[in-house]
Design an enzyme around this catalytic site. Structure first.
Site, short mmCIF file in Angstrom:
data_model
loop_
_atom_site.label_atom_id
_atom_site.label_comp_id
_atom_site.label_asym_id
_atom_site.label_seq_id
_atom_site.Cartn_x
_atom_site.Cartn_y
_atom_site.Cartn_z
CG ASP A 133 11.21 25.47 18.50
OD1 ASP A 133 11.90 24.59 19.03
OD2 ASP A 133 9.96 25.46 18.45
CG ASP A 177 13.58 22.54 22.20
OD1 ASP A 177 13.21 23.20 23.18
OD2 ASP A 177 12.81 21.88 21.49
CD GLU A 178 10.67 26.92 22.19
OE1 GLU A 178 10.29 28.09 22.36
OE2 GLU A 178 9.94 25.94 22.32
MG LIG Z 1 11.64 22.52 19.51
#
Ligand SMILES: [Mg+2]
Length: 426
Positions: free
Chosen positions: A12, A108-109
């Site tokens: 993350d 973003d993950e």
């Molecule tokens: Mg994040």
């Protein structure tokens, strides 16, 4: 035989949008910063913030106006989505050094299955550390990586320590690390589920893991059983990776019929049989739902015709066949002698289904949800895989002994390419 322990990472990126803005313009570093649609618009919304802005109590989704009240000197920048996508791709390229089994959960993950990579690059924790330092050194971004033996715990681990950190939840330590945490830390436990669990006196993940499944099912239905599985570290969901999904534009199947067909009902049965194989392949390919159904017909004079129609996004045989049959009725006058039929789908959304409470509510209201239909079709596909195609047939197919028990999955006497199809469209 004991099953091999999987090694799953959940990675993350920390304060992603704000971090990219700082990577683009290092002068912003160390000062409170918010990203918003238009910095001049005081009624605009805060899309992201950095650690410094967090210290002033600024929250995502509040107005720029209210953020300015909390911190009058906060720096405001407009969002640059193309740069976020570019950085996201650069980070992915780092992950790809270690595995191709990457599932993008969001910009973003990502979840990574590195079970096969351990022999080459070291333990899960070592791989996580290598990723963490490569992302930092090469891109100037930080990442929190969770390492575990299933997806749910890997995600949970990624949230325990940030920024720029690696956290391991192993089969040896999960009872110590995970069980004392509040249930809300668990994936899918929020809002109403959390409230319902609290009413049962379940406060920690450990409480949940040790509660009888029947108690949970009574109050929360299937979701109760699901969250208990998560709490106990028994989640078996795979990392959904698709190396070439970007190349997969359409999935289809076509068939030269054993004899020319003039009867609509008979054509309908063939369309169902074809759609069934298309839907099964679509679901197996993890491309999500399709929004377009194509039909190809070759008549007794060997002329090709093709049509397409938009549909509500689907990966279900019933929906695909219905659309194909409607195209057939609309474009093939009664009595047309049909030699070949082809069905294909395109316009995939690459959406991975999650079990939501809405599904449970739909079912409680007596409606058969999309998800339930999908589960039924998946179950049928599995039975066929195991016992042969003829073991289960749709009612519509059973009406004709010529299609009954005929496995058309591998038959592609006529393979129609997408370009051929396009060329024949009206
Ligand atoms: Mg994040």
């Amino acid at each position: 035989m004991e099953q091999r322990t999987r090694v799953i990472l959940h990675s993350d990126l920390n304060n992603f949008f704000a971090s990219v803005e700082i990577a683009r313009n290092p002068e912003l570093k160390g000062k409170p910063l918010i990203v918003c649609g238009d910095p001049k618009e005081r009624h605009g919304i805060v899309l992201a913030k950095n650690e410094e802005a967090k210290k002033y109590g600024i929250k995502t989704a509040e107005t720029v106006y209210s953020a300015l009240k909390k911190c009058p000197h906060v720096q405001m920048v407009a969002s640059h989505y193309h740069d976020y996508k570019r950085y996201s791709d650069l980070v992915r390229a780092i992950y790809e050094r270690f595995t191709e089994k990457i599932e993008e959960c969001s910009i973003d993950e990502c979840a990574l299955d590195v079970t096969e990579s351990v022999a080459l690059f070291g333990s899960g924790e070592e791989i996580a550390q290598k990723i963490r330092s490569a992302v930092k050194d090469e891109l100037g971004l930080t990442v929190s990586v969770g390492v575990s033996f299933n997806k749910v715990f890997a995600k949970l681990a990624s949230e325990l320590k940030k920024p720029d950190a690696v956290t391991v939840i192993s089969k040896e330590n999960y009872k110590v690390k995970v069980y004392p945490l509040p249930v809300s830390y668990l994936w899918l436990v929020g809002g109403k589920t959390e409230e319902a669990l609290h009413k049962l006196g379940i406060r920690t993940i450990g409480d949940l893991a040790e509660t009888d499944a029947s108690v949970l099912t009574k109050v929360l239905g299937k979701r109760g059983r699901q969250v208990r599985v998560y709490a106990r570290g028994e989640d078996e969901e795979e990392v959904h990776w698709q190396k070439t999904k970007e190349d997969m534009k359409s999935i289809g199947n076509s068939l030269t019929l054993p004899k020319d067909v003039t009867d609509r009902e008979e054509a309908k049965r063939w369309l169902y049989a074809l759609s069934e194989s298309v839907a099964a392949r679509q679901r197996a390919a993890n491309v999500g739902r399709a929004n377009t159904v194509h039909l190809v017909v070759r008549n007794a004079q060997l002329q090709f015709s093709g049509w397409q129609t938009k549909v509500p996004p689907t990966a279900l045989c019933g929906d695909i066949a219905k659309a194909a049959y409607e195209l057939f009725c609309a474009h093939c006058p009664t009595g047309t002698r049909v030699r070949l039929l082809g069905v294909s789908v395109s316009g995939f959304d690459y959406h991975v289904e999650q079990l939501t409470l809405d599904n449970v509510i739909d079912e409680a209201a007596g409606e058969i949800s999309y998800e339930k239909k999908e589960r039924v079709e998946n179950a049928v596909a599995k039975i066929r895989e195991k016992y042969g195609y003829a073991t289960m047939q749709r009612g519509v197919v059973l009406g004709d002994e010529r299609t009954d028990g005929l496995d058309i999955r591998g038959k592609k006497e006529e393979i129609i390419s997408e370009t051929q199809l396009r060329g024949k469209e009206e």
